[in-house]
Design a protein around this motif. Sequence first.
Motif, short mmCIF file in Angstrom:
data_model
loop_
_atom_site.label_atom_id
_atom_site.label_comp_id
_atom_site.label_asym_id
_atom_site.label_seq_id
_atom_site.Cartn_x
_atom_site.Cartn_y
_atom_site.Cartn_z
N LEU A 124 42.74 8.48 35.48
CA LEU A 124 43.09 8.96 34.39
C LEU A 124 41.45 9.23 33.51
CD1 LEU A 124 43.87 10.69 32.69
CD2 LEU A 124 45.21 8.45 30.77
N GLY A 125 40.91 8.43 33.16
CA GLY A 125 39.38 8.29 33.04
C GLY A 125 37.86 9.16 33.93
N VAL A 143 31.10 9.48 27.97
CA VAL A 143 30.75 8.07 26.86
C VAL A 143 32.03 8.37 25.74
CG1 VAL A 143 29.11 7.70 24.53
CG2 VAL A 143 28.39 7.95 27.23
N ARG A 144 32.12 9.39 25.44
CA ARG A 144 33.37 9.94 24.64
C ARG A 144 34.17 9.18 25.40
NH1 ARG A 144 34.34 16.79 23.32
NH2 ARG A 144 35.55 16.26 21.70
N CYS A 145 34.66 9.94 25.93
CA CYS A 145 35.71 8.70 26.84
C CYS A 145 36.15 7.34 26.54
CB CYS A 145 36.55 9.22 28.46
SG CYS A 145 36.37 10.89 28.51
N ALA A 146 35.05 6.50 26.51
CA ALA A 146 34.60 5.60 26.68
C ALA A 146 35.28 4.55 24.90
CB ALA A 146 33.94 4.89 27.00
N LEU A 195 55.75 -2.97 26.16
CA LEU A 195 55.21 -1.88 25.19
C LEU A 195 53.63 -2.16 25.43
CD1 LEU A 195 57.79 -0.38 23.26
CD2 LEU A 195 56.65 0.73 25.32
N GLY A 196 53.04 -2.84 24.47
CA GLY A 196 51.74 -3.59 24.09
C GLY A 196 50.38 -4.02 25.59
N VAL A 197 51.28 -3.86 26.59
CA VAL A 197 51.01 -4.35 27.57
C VAL A 197 50.42 -3.31 28.25
CG1 VAL A 197 50.92 -5.02 30.07
CG2 VAL A 197 52.00 -6.76 27.88
N ALA A 198 51.47 -2.18 28.47
CA ALA A 198 50.78 -1.24 29.08
C ALA A 198 50.20 -0.41 28.24
CB ALA A 198 52.19 -0.01 28.92
N ALA A 199 50.19 -0.08 27.08
CA ALA A 199 48.79 0.73 26.38
C ALA A 199 47.34 -0.03 26.65
CB ALA A 199 48.90 0.65 25.15
N THR A 200 47.83 -1.64 26.32
CA THR A 200 46.18 -2.17 26.84
C THR A 200 45.76 -1.99 28.21
OG1 THR A 200 46.85 -4.11 25.19
CG2 THR A 200 45.08 -4.52 26.58
N ALA A 201 46.35 -1.60 29.06
CA ALA A 201 45.98 -1.43 30.03
C ALA A 201 45.60 -0.44 30.84
CB ALA A 201 47.29 -1.59 31.43
N ALA A 202 45.80 0.88 29.86
CA ALA A 202 45.41 2.39 29.84
C ALA A 202 44.06 1.88 29.39
CB ALA A 202 46.63 3.13 29.58
N CYS A 203 44.07 1.67 27.99
CA CYS A 203 43.21 2.29 27.60
C CYS A 203 41.72 0.84 27.89
CB CYS A 203 43.39 1.37 25.63
SG CYS A 203 44.30 2.55 25.12
N LEU A 204 41.70 -0.62 28.30
CA LEU A 204 40.84 -0.38 29.20
C LEU A 204 40.16 -0.29 30.20
CD1 LEU A 204 41.81 -5.00 28.00
CD2 LEU A 204 40.43 -3.08 26.51
N PHE A 205 41.59 0.27 30.58
CA PHE A 205 40.99 0.72 32.42
C PHE A 205 40.26 1.81 32.62
CE2 PHE A 205 42.75 -3.05 33.61
CZ PHE A 205 42.08 -3.24 34.72
N VAL A 206 40.41 2.72 31.09
CA VAL A 206 39.87 4.50 31.23
C VAL A 206 38.35 4.00 31.15
CG1 VAL A 206 39.35 6.47 29.45
CG2 VAL A 206 42.16 5.39 29.95
N PRO A 207 37.28 3.07 30.49
CA PRO A 207 36.34 3.95 30.77
C PRO A 207 35.88 2.86 32.37
CG PRO A 207 36.91 2.28 29.20
CD PRO A 207 37.96 2.31 29.47
N ALA A 265 33.41 -3.41 21.33
CA ALA A 265 32.93 -2.19 22.49
C ALA A 265 32.74 -0.98 21.58
CB ALA A 265 34.53 -2.57 23.46
N TRP A 266 33.79 -1.13 20.86
CA TRP A 266 34.08 0.36 20.33
C TRP A 266 32.47 0.71 19.06
CZ3 TRP A 266 34.46 1.16 15.14
CH2 TRP A 266 34.28 3.12 14.55
N THR A 267 32.25 -0.08 19.06
CA THR A 267 31.34 -0.31 18.05
C THR A 267 30.29 0.16 18.75
OG1 THR A 267 32.33 -1.66 16.12
CG2 THR A 267 29.56 -1.99 16.23
N VAL A 268 29.15 -0.99 19.38
CA VAL A 268 28.48 -0.38 20.37
C VAL A 268 28.47 0.37 21.53
CG1 VAL A 268 27.34 -1.80 22.13
CG2 VAL A 268 28.17 -3.48 20.20
N ALA A 269 29.37 0.97 21.54
CA ALA A 269 29.64 2.70 22.24
C ALA A 269 28.86 3.59 22.04
CB ALA A 269 31.78 2.37 23.36
N ARG A 270 29.13 3.89 20.10
CA ARG A 270 29.13 4.61 19.29
C ARG A 270 27.46 4.53 19.65
NH1 ARG A 270 31.23 3.93 13.83
NH2 ARG A 270 30.92 6.11 13.77
N THR A 271 27.22 3.52 19.95
CA THR A 271 25.25 4.08 19.91
C THR A 271 24.71 4.66 21.00
OG1 THR A 271 24.88 1.37 20.99
CG2 THR A 271 25.17 2.03 18.16
#
Length: 387
Positions: free
Chosen positions: A250-251, A261-264, A288-300, A361-367
């Motif tokens: 998906l990523g 960068v925007r996707c990350a 449910l938390g596991v599935a959402a965590t998997a998708a969010c951590l692997f898109v980038p 990770a989100w905080t640094v990715a903004r830069t």
Amino acid sequence: MKRSVLLLSAGHSCVDVYQGAVPAIVPFLVSERHYDYAAASAVVLAATLLSSVVQPVFGLLTDRWRMPWLIPVAMLLAGFGIAAAGTSGDRMAVWTLVALSGLGVAAYHPASARLARTVTRGDHTAMSWFSLGGNVGFAVAPLLVTPLLAAGGLGATPWLAVPAVAGVLMTVPVTRTPAPARGASGASQGRDDWGMFARLSLVVTFRAVAFFGVSTLLAVVAKQRMDGGSAAGAAALFLLFGGGAVGTVLGGRLAGRYGRVRCARAAYALAVPSVAGVAFLPGPLLLLGVAATAACLFVPFSLQVTLGQDYLPGRVGTAGGVTLGLAVSVGGVVSPALGALADATSPSTALVPVIAAPALAWTVARTLREPEPIETAASSRPAEAPA
């Protein structure tokens, strides 16, 4: 190209079986060898610490010399370490063998990332399929390891050498791909942006802390909350790794439309409540938390590999080794601390501080800024005048 990408992806899957096998082995070390959580988590550290230290060295070597033989040798070393680990009752021997497996993984990733960039010519979707192979290896690992060790105990680990042999047979034909010409993919002489690369490495490290924190404790947490024995732990790990495979593909597709960068940034923002769900949701809702965590951590995941290579166009092997291997391995360094916290409190409580990792990770990715791809930069440079 499609056939080469498929073979590289399959080989990547065979190697990352050995990274995914380590957390799957942890419950058996606890039950069969009576390891406490801290000792079992130290096994995860053994798999990642040596890998973290030597991975930049392999990246530098592959940038300086073509080393196609390194890929199959690394695959065999990764398989041998895990295959032999369960045959010894000595804790130091187990940690040493697992560390050797980590060394093989460390040697594989820089060389394979460089080869994948050459084969795919920087295509986001093709690179996501290469990265997908590693995620599939993670996903398959608990399904392979758990039934095998449940039937034969830790003494059955020699059978785990099979994926390494299969991976070598599939990957060797692709290693004969000719090296790119000067200025082509993987051989750009553009300026290296070490500042941006350092920020990206920090982002990937925080992602690795989140992933290793969840994966190290997830099997035990799932067994406790779902009362399903080792099958519940294996199912939760499969969902984490399998969902990651979906997120990786998906990523690659989203990056073509919205940018890497925007996707990350978006993925890490959504990962914060997802990891919190793993820490707090009761019973089957945990999944449910596991599935959402998997998708969010692997898109980038695959996006960060090409970002690193585009930040360091003159050191593609080093960039691939760090983003695909080193920063990922660093996440395992936190495992003993989380294991000690789990011993002092509970495995669920030990997951709470992990929530901070995707937020950082989100905080640094903004830069971060979106770099120009190597292939675009190479094609836009004027051709050299003939002598």
